[in-house]
Design a protein around this motif. Structure first.
Motif, mmCIF file in Angstrom:
data_model
loop_
_atom_site.group_PDB
_atom_site.id
_atom_site.type_symbol
_atom_site.label_atom_id
_atom_site.label_comp_id
_atom_site.label_asym_id
_atom_site.label_seq_id
_atom_site.Cartn_x
_atom_site.Cartn_y
_atom_site.Cartn_z
ATOM 1 N N MET A 1 1.176 -1.481 -0.010
ATOM 2 C CA MET A 1 0.365 0.263 -0.044
ATOM 3 C C MET A 1 0.826 1.191 0.417
ATOM 4 O O MET A 1 1.690 1.523 0.872
ATOM 5 N N GLY A 2 0.913 2.001 -1.178
ATOM 6 C CA GLY A 2 1.938 3.050 -1.149
ATOM 7 C C GLY A 2 1.163 4.411 -0.613
ATOM 8 O O GLY A 2 -0.537 4.519 -0.621
ATOM 9 N N PRO A 3 1.636 5.523 -1.266
ATOM 10 C CA PRO A 3 0.290 6.586 -1.154
ATOM 11 C C PRO A 3 -1.045 6.884 -1.100
ATOM 12 O O PRO A 3 -0.680 6.429 -2.788
ATOM 13 N N GLY A 4 -1.731 7.772 -0.594
ATOM 14 C CA GLY A 4 -2.960 7.721 -1.649
ATOM 15 C C GLY A 4 -3.691 6.705 -2.191
ATOM 16 O O GLY A 4 -4.543 6.631 -2.841
ATOM 17 N N GLY A 5 -3.324 5.833 -1.349
ATOM 18 C CA GLY A 5 -3.937 3.866 -1.419
ATOM 19 C C GLY A 5 -3.629 3.039 -2.837
ATOM 20 O O GLY A 5 -4.345 2.584 -3.028
ATOM 21 N N ARG A 6 -2.062 4.298 -3.345
ATOM 22 C CA ARG A 6 -1.913 3.410 -5.041
ATOM 23 C C ARG A 6 -1.237 2.355 -4.486
ATOM 24 O O ARG A 6 -0.807 2.415 -3.536
ATOM 25 N N SER A 7 -1.079 0.691 -4.856
ATOM 26 C CA SER A 7 -0.843 -0.001 -4.945
ATOM 27 C C SER A 7 0.781 -0.288 -5.668
ATOM 28 O O SER A 7 1.051 0.331 -6.650
ATOM 29 N N ARG A 8 1.009 -1.205 -4.437
ATOM 30 C CA ARG A 8 2.755 -1.305 -5.283
ATOM 31 C C ARG A 8 3.549 -2.781 -5.218
ATOM 32 O O ARG A 8 2.949 -3.213 -4.172
ATOM 33 N N GLN A 9 4.406 -2.614 -5.997
ATOM 34 C CA GLN A 9 5.268 -4.151 -5.626
ATOM 35 C C GLN A 9 6.446 -4.238 -5.008
ATOM 36 O O GLN A 9 7.227 -2.824 -5.690
#
Length: 277
Positions: free
Chosen positions: A171-179
């Motif tokens: 879970m990245g900043p702003g609710g964005r997903s990341r690998q």
């Protein structure tokens, strides 16, 4: 039936329920399935589950029970310790059809539990609830049942904790997903030590604030801190340093052997390909 029953659910069960909900048919309002695990001394531990295809109509429920038993038999071949302990459904409430479905599971196991998981995220949370069905009625009269709430909580094995921590990092900043990639063993040790140091700083700051009367003391927190202190072995600094160094050496040896085995397998695979050409 006694109501002193509690349910402990493992995270993998929640992941499987959410996955089944995401894969549901477009005309399905909710998804149901079988809960697998163990039951001992009033504690039901749910370690696995699977989805059961079904359709709900106004006056009846159609479920593929043969499919459910086939999947259960296949699961028993892999893990014979897991038995049917109840059933699950998506949603935040018990519906009119729940008693019919619960009656089927009552024939498959003793005192089945019913777990609901709110996949609609009402209130911004995935609420989880657990129930048992209690018989109602008078002797020689009309009989019925009532779903009574029971305690439910999450529990984890150590490998599951590592997986959950890895999922949190996606879970990245702003609710964005990341690998993200799993860390090496030494990196995990360093991260755990850093977190432990931070937590100890918070505990010391709280104790200092209480002693300086800047914070109102909490008796429950004090008892937990006392229990924590008493659980730590009484070791000198040198003895602890030697034991920690020995553990790190063991870890390094295991990592080195694992890398050697991995290299050996890769070389063997390449040699096999060369000789086969």
């Amino acid at each position: 039936m006694a109501l002193n029953i509690s349910v402990k659910v493992h995270p993998v069960v929640l992941f499987q329920i959410v996955d089944a909900y995401e894969r549901r048919n477009a005309d399905s309002h909710r998804v149901i399935g079988t809960l697998l695990g163990t039951s001992d001394k009033g504690v039901v531990e749910v370690t696995n589950c699977f989805c059961v295809p079904h359709k709900e109509h106004a006056d009846q429920v159609e479920a593929e029970l043969n499919y459910a038993m086939d999947v259960y038999d296949l699961n028993r071949r892999v893990n014979s310790s897991e038995s049917i302990v109840g059933w699950w459904a998506t949603g935040n409430e018990v519906t009119n059809h729940s008693s019919v479905i619960h009656e089927y599971y009552s024939r498959e196991c003793r005192d089945p539990v019913h777990v609901t998981l709110d996949t609609s995220l009402q209130g911004g949370r995935m609420g989880m609830r657990a129930y048992v069905c209690v018989a109602l009625g008078v002797p020689r009269g009309k009989q019925g049942c009532m779903f009574t709430p029971i305690d439910v909580s999450l529990t984890c094995y150590e490998p599951e904790i590592v997986g959950l921590q890895l999922c949190q990092k996606t879970m990245g900043p702003g609710g964005r997903s990341r690998q993200v990639q799993p860390m090496l063993d030494l990196a995990q040790v360093a991260e755990a030590a850093s977190k432990l140091s931070s937590l100890l700083d918070q505990v010391l700051q709280y104790v200092e604030d209480v002693l300086a009367e800047r914070v109102e003391p909490n008796n429950a927190a004090g008892r937990q801190l006392l229990e924590l202190v008493n659980s730590v072995p009484n070791l000198s600094a040198d003895t602890f340093a030697d034991a920690f160094a020995s553990s790190v050496k063991d870890l390094l040896m295991v990592v080195t052997l694992a890398q050697l085995i991995k290299t050996q397998l890769q070389l063997n695979e390449k040699l096999t390909l060369l000789t086969s050409q």
